[in-house]
Write an enzyme that holds these catalytic residues in place. Structure first.
Site, PDB file in Angstrom:
ATOM      1  N   PHE A 144       2.784  -2.249  -4.505  1.00  0.00           N
ATOM      2  CA  PHE A 144       1.441  -2.343  -3.925  1.00  0.00           C
ATOM      3  C   PHE A 144       0.831  -0.948  -3.809  1.00  0.00           C
ATOM      4  O   PHE A 144       1.449  -0.044  -3.252  1.00  0.00           O
ATOM      5  CB  PHE A 144       1.491  -3.004  -2.544  1.00  0.00           C
ATOM      6  N   ASP A 187       3.782   7.072  -3.974  1.00  0.00           N
ATOM      7  CA  ASP A 187       2.886   6.483  -2.981  1.00  0.00           C
ATOM      8  C   ASP A 187       3.653   6.368  -1.663  1.00  0.00           C
ATOM      9  O   ASP A 187       4.482   5.483  -1.475  1.00  0.00           O
ATOM     10  CB  ASP A 187       2.424   5.107  -3.490  1.00  0.00           C
ATOM     11  N   LYS A 226      -2.203   5.409   6.055  1.00  0.00           N
ATOM     12  CA  LYS A 226      -1.687   4.660   7.221  1.00  0.00           C
ATOM     13  C   LYS A 226      -1.420   5.534   8.461  1.00  0.00           C
ATOM     14  O   LYS A 226      -2.320   5.727   9.251  1.00  0.00           O
ATOM     15  CB  LYS A 226      -0.478   3.827   6.820  1.00  0.00           C
TER      16      LYS A 226
HETATM   17  C1  PLP Z   1      -1.326   0.010   2.687  1.00  0.00           C
HETATM   18  C2  PLP Z   1      -0.938   0.580   1.368  1.00  0.00           C
HETATM   19  C3  PLP Z   1      -1.900   0.992   0.434  1.00  0.00           C
HETATM   20  C4  PLP Z   1      -3.386   0.784   0.640  1.00  0.00           C
HETATM   21  O1  PLP Z   1      -3.894   1.465   1.741  1.00  0.00           O
HETATM   22  P1  PLP Z   1      -5.352   1.041   2.308  1.00  0.00           P
HETATM   23  O2  PLP Z   1      -5.582   2.036   3.407  1.00  0.00           O
HETATM   24  O3  PLP Z   1      -5.256  -0.367   2.772  1.00  0.00           O
HETATM   25  O4  PLP Z   1      -6.309   1.203   1.194  1.00  0.00           O
HETATM   26  C5  PLP Z   1      -1.465   1.573  -0.732  1.00  0.00           C
HETATM   27  N1  PLP Z   1      -0.139   1.739  -0.984  1.00  0.00           N
HETATM   28  C6  PLP Z   1       0.801   1.360  -0.111  1.00  0.00           C
HETATM   29  C7  PLP Z   1       2.243   1.597  -0.434  1.00  0.00           C
HETATM   30  C8  PLP Z   1       0.438   0.758   1.088  1.00  0.00           C
HETATM   31  O5  PLP Z   1       1.385   0.338   1.935  1.00  0.00           O
END
Ligand code: PLP
Length: 397
Positions: free
Chosen positions: A133, A218, A247
């Site tokens: 994700f 990420d 986050k």
């Molecule tokens: C939450 C998340 C995102 C997206 O972040 P948003 O602030 O919702 O755009 C991208 N990558 C990972 C691994 C995430 O957990």
């Protein structure tokens, strides 16, 4: 009409039915509109790292908003510069920072950097992990390996090949001189807090080096001390080319960052990218308070200690519904023997504890890093009760 009905009337239905309306919180506790309290073991989805209404966060935000709330990037603001310096200090190679407002935007920035890196040699492909994700904007979505959320919006004009997460052979086979970058989560969050086999990230590093591709990690969910290190990849001694975070970065205020390490930090020329709100001084001041508090209050050690207490407690519980517990630090996926995660989360909520069904068979916990032994023990007690209600030890009801 109550707030839930008004929510359904006024907001788009993409979040489905949302049960609880929260008004305020303190530490690891939040309150709903009826005044009922909940132990918050999801923390705004791994975001409220200092818990709620932390005095350091309140002071930093209040002081900054009273000075100047926004400057835009036509002007320099001091909190953003300080924050960039502080973030770079967490890595052992030099780099440069681009600030965003969210995780998806941090990955968009990484994607653009990788496009600039790849263009001169005609590298136009990207590799990412199945079930991974990376966010909901179109570039980040193109890299997202969850078919159900990506496919309805395909194609994207970004050529992405997905490989099974944790499979080094698949990575080595797929990443060649046509690949601009490999995007990976150090542990997959939305896939159910799934760690890769040991050595996966270092192999990914070698594979990328051999092919001349960038390694983008990420750390949006895994970063900011949650796993016991500032960033999860640092526990494997891997140096990526790009790290994205968001986050927990500003403890609940919207902020993300994309860090280019080494020469990648200098790939954007003037005008190549931008954001009106990126590096907003209030969010930057909040993030500085988060970094200070994590460091000064030993919150990474606390994440390790409390995480271990959770894992040990669940092992001691030995509930037949719980197949295994995976993850790292204060970031765990409780894997169930049946697809009952939603039911368990509802039963927990009824008993005043918040968690999240990240998959039909996985309950995710990502509490604030400030949780105490008493908080962990209460969670364990309520989890045992909830599991008994949903799945009595003597067999299904
Ligand atoms: C939450 C998340 C995102 C997206 O972040 P948003 O602030 O919702 O755009 C991208 N990558 C990972 C691994 C995430 O957990």
């Amino acid at each position: 009409m109550n707030l839930r009905q008004r929510f359904a009337e006024a907001l788009m239905p993409n979040y489905g039915t949302v049960e609880l309306a929260l008004t305020h919180g303190e530490g690891a506790v939040v309150y709903d509109v009826d005044g009922k309290d909940y132990l918050d073991f999801i923390g705004g989805i791994a975001t409220s790292v200092l818990g709620h209404a932390h005095p350091a966060l309140v002071a930093a935000v209040g002081d900054q908003v009273a000075k100047i709330a926004h400057t835009s990037n036509l002007f320099i603001n001091q909190p953003a510069v300080e924050l960039a310096e502080r973030l770079l200090g967490l890595f052992d190679v030099p780099g440069k920072v681009f600030f965003t407002n969210s995780g998806a935007e941090a990955n968009e920035c990484a994607l653009k950097l990788a496009m600039i890196h790849g263009r001169p040699d005609g590298r136009t492909r990207f590799v990412a992990a199945a079930d991974g994700f990376h966010g909901r904007t179109l570039g980040a979505l193109a890299l997202t390996g969850k078919d159900v959320i990506r496919e309805p919006f395909a194609p994207f004009g970004v050529d992405v090949t997905f490989v099974p997460y944790g499979d080094v052979a698949a990575l080595a086979e797929t990443v060649d001189h046509t690949v601009a970058a490999v995007f990976l989560e150090p542990l997959q969050g939305e896939a159910g807090v799934k760690p890769p086999p040991a050595g996966y990230l270092s192999t990914a590093r070698t594979v990328c080096d051999n092919a001349g591709a960038l390694l983008v990690l990420d750390e949006i969910q895994s970063g900011m001390g949650r796993t016991g290190a500032w960033f999860a990849h640092q526990q494997e001694n891997v140096t990526p080319d790009v790290v994205t975070m968001a986050k927990g970065l500003a403890g609940g205020l919207p902020m993300g960052a994309c860090i280019g390490l080494g020469p990648v930090g200098d790939l954007f020329g003037p005008g190549a990218h931008g954001s009106t709100f990126g590096g907003n001084p209030v969010s930057a001041a909040a993030a500085l308070a988060v970094l200070d508090t994590i460091a000064n209050d030993g919150l990474m050690d606390n994440a390790v200690t409390m995480g271990r207490r959770l894992v040990d407690g669940m092992a001691a519980m030995g509930h037949p519904l719980v197949q295994s517990v995976r993850g790292r630090g204060l970031w765990l996926g409780i894997v169930l023997n049946e697809e009952l995660a939603g039911t368990v989360v509802t039963a927990l909520r009824d008993r005043g504890v918040l968690a999240n069904a990240v998959r039909p068979d996985v309950v995710r916990v990502a509490p604030p890093l400030i949780v105490t032994e008493a908080d962990v023990d209460r969670f364990l007690l309520e989890l045992a009760h909830a599991a008994d209600v949903v799945y009595p030890r003597g067999g299904r009801p």
